[in-house]
Design a protein around this motif. Sequence first.
Motif, PDB file in Angstrom:
ATOM      1  N   UNK A 115       3.047 -10.260   1.841  1.00 32.94           N
ATOM      2  CA  UNK A 115       3.802 -11.428   1.369  1.00 32.94           C
ATOM      3  C   UNK A 115       3.905 -12.455   2.496  1.00 32.94           C
ATOM      4  N   UNK A 116       3.719 -13.733   2.157  1.00 31.46           N
ATOM      5  CA  UNK A 116       3.686 -14.774   3.193  1.00 31.46           C
ATOM      6  C   UNK A 116       4.942 -14.814   4.050  1.00 31.46           C
ATOM      7  N   UNK A 117       6.073 -14.380   3.486  1.00 33.25           N
ATOM      8  CA  UNK A 117       7.316 -14.407   4.266  1.00 33.25           C
ATOM      9  C   UNK A 117       7.333 -13.361   5.378  1.00 33.25           C
ATOM     10  N   UNK A 118       6.387 -12.413   5.340  1.00 35.31           N
ATOM     11  CA  UNK A 118       6.396 -11.324   6.312  1.00 35.31           C
ATOM     12  C   UNK A 118       5.104 -11.239   7.124  1.00 35.31           C
ATOM     13  N   UNK A 119       4.197 -12.194   6.947  1.00 36.95           N
ATOM     14  CA  UNK A 119       2.923 -12.109   7.677  1.00 36.95           C
ATOM     15  C   UNK A 119       3.114 -12.221   9.184  1.00 36.95           C
ATOM     16  N   UNK A 120       4.033 -13.076   9.631  1.00 27.56           N
ATOM     17  CA  UNK A 120       4.276 -13.216  11.066  1.00 27.56           C
ATOM     18  C   UNK A 120       4.795 -11.913  11.667  1.00 27.56           C
ATOM     19  N   UNK A 121       5.697 -11.249  10.940  1.00 22.75           N
ATOM     20  CA  UNK A 121       6.256  -9.990  11.432  1.00 22.75           C
ATOM     21  C   UNK A 121       5.169  -8.927  11.508  1.00 22.75           C
ATOM     22  N   UNK A 122       4.332  -8.866  10.472  1.00 25.51           N
ATOM     23  CA  UNK A 122       3.243  -7.882  10.463  1.00 25.51           C
ATOM     24  C   UNK A 122       2.312  -8.101  11.648  1.00 25.51           C
ATOM     25  N   UNK A 123       1.976  -9.364  11.908  1.00 24.37           N
ATOM     26  CA  UNK A 123       1.065  -9.687  13.004  1.00 24.37           C
ATOM     27  C   UNK A 123       1.680  -9.363  14.364  1.00 24.37           C
ATOM     28  N   UNK A 124       2.968  -9.629  14.521  1.00 19.97           N
ATOM     29  CA  UNK A 124       3.633  -9.363  15.798  1.00 19.97           C
ATOM     30  C   UNK A 124       3.812  -7.875  16.040  1.00 19.97           C
ATOM     31  N   UNK A 125       4.154  -7.150  14.990  1.00 21.08           N
ATOM     32  CA  UNK A 125       4.425  -5.716  15.143  1.00 21.08           C
ATOM     33  C   UNK A 125       3.146  -4.907  15.316  1.00 21.08           C
ATOM     34  N   UNK A 126       2.078  -5.374  14.673  1.00 19.95           N
ATOM     35  CA  UNK A 126       0.806  -4.640  14.721  1.00 19.95           C
ATOM     36  C   UNK A 126      -0.306  -5.599  15.169  1.00 19.95           C
ATOM     37  N   UNK A 127      -0.376  -5.868  16.478  1.00 16.42           N
ATOM     38  CA  UNK A 127      -1.321  -6.873  16.980  1.00 16.42           C
ATOM     39  C   UNK A 127      -2.791  -6.525  16.772  1.00 16.42           C
ATOM     40  N   UNK A 128      -3.110  -5.282  16.460  1.00 12.47           N
ATOM     41  CA  UNK A 128      -4.501  -4.912  16.226  1.00 12.47           C
ATOM     42  C   UNK A 128      -4.949  -5.238  14.801  1.00 12.47           C
ATOM     43  N   UNK A 129      -4.018  -5.713  13.989  1.00 13.25           N
ATOM     44  CA  UNK A 129      -4.335  -6.091  12.608  1.00 13.25           C
ATOM     45  C   UNK A 129      -4.602  -7.590  12.553  1.00 13.25           C
ATOM     46  N   UNK A 130      -5.673  -7.987  11.902  1.00 17.06           N
ATOM     47  CA  UNK A 130      -5.989  -9.401  11.708  1.00 17.06           C
ATOM     48  C   UNK A 130      -5.309  -9.872  10.421  1.00 17.06           C
ATOM     49  N   UNK A 131      -4.140 -10.451  10.549  1.00 10.32           N
ATOM     50  CA  UNK A 131      -3.331 -10.825   9.386  1.00 10.32           C
ATOM     51  C   UNK A 131      -3.760 -12.187   8.852  1.00 10.32           C
ATOM     52  N   UNK A 132      -4.096 -12.231   7.582  1.00 14.08           N
ATOM     53  CA  UNK A 132      -4.472 -13.476   6.907  1.00 14.08           C
ATOM     54  C   UNK A 132      -3.337 -13.863   5.962  1.00 14.08           C
TER      55      UNK A 132
END
Length: 309
Positions: A115-132
């Motif tokens: 969900x767009x509201x959580x993409x920043x958190x996902x990217x910060x918490x899991x830096x090895x994931x390429x979040x789109x």
Amino acid sequence: MLAFAVTHGMLHFELTATYEIFTAPQLDYDVKVCGNGPVRVGRFTLEPDLPLDQLGRADTVIVPAIADVDEPIDLELVQAVRAAHDAGARIVSLCTGAFVLAEAGLLDGLRATTHWAHTDVLAQRYPRVEVDPDVLYVDNGQVMTSAGKAAAIDLSLYLIRADHGTATANTAARRLVVSPHRDGGQAQFVLAPVPSDEGHPLTELFGWALTRLDQALTVEDLARQANMSSRHLARLFKAVTGTTPLQWLHTQRIRRAQELLEMTDDSVDLIAEVSGMGTATTLRRHFHRTVGVPPDTYRRTFRPVGGRQ
């Protein structure tokens, strides 16, 4: 077997909507719900068919959305999903279920969304994931992720299309009264808020700029209005908005164009002029690149039935 991996603290919308989709009579999925004992999902209690350790038997495992991404993720769920993946199952997350896949290490080095509201958190918490943050779903082969809420339906129809063909997916879409495929990504649903912290040195500048979007504003113009150097302005913009002054202006112009497409009958040419994009060609190019669909498609999608509100 197609298995839903459930635990306490999940959201019921994505779970129940996709469960209904995959249990449709015309499909041949053997659908099971796997969880350890009765599971609280929103205001409902769910009785699983099988325990979590049976996920390894599934061909496809669906991980629904978790309600609070700041809460610790159920370790048994993470281990069971990882084991199912290692056993060869196709792993699918819905909305914030991507956090479970990321915690299991299944998204490392892969492109993923939530969900767009959580993409920043996902990217910060899991830096090895390429979040789109812009797409409705991502297919990495064995691992798939979807954006929020209704995007779970988009990914479900995509899976049906892959497993049973376009005709079956179209039939499922008609039964749901939804489009078999939506154009664009979730960027078209994201609001571009204007920071409004009273007393902040940029607050007045935001308002001043928003009334002059049709003008060719430069960084120097903004700095002069804010009575500060261009360099200091750039630092403040980065701290407050996370972007540069010119990119902020661009975002606000796109948002203004979105509002006018939604609320007026103005032509694309006029909207381009009023929003500061200059020409319809320029607006179409930047709008499509930013929002994911052309202005005309956006207007048809978001225009209130019967025209102006």
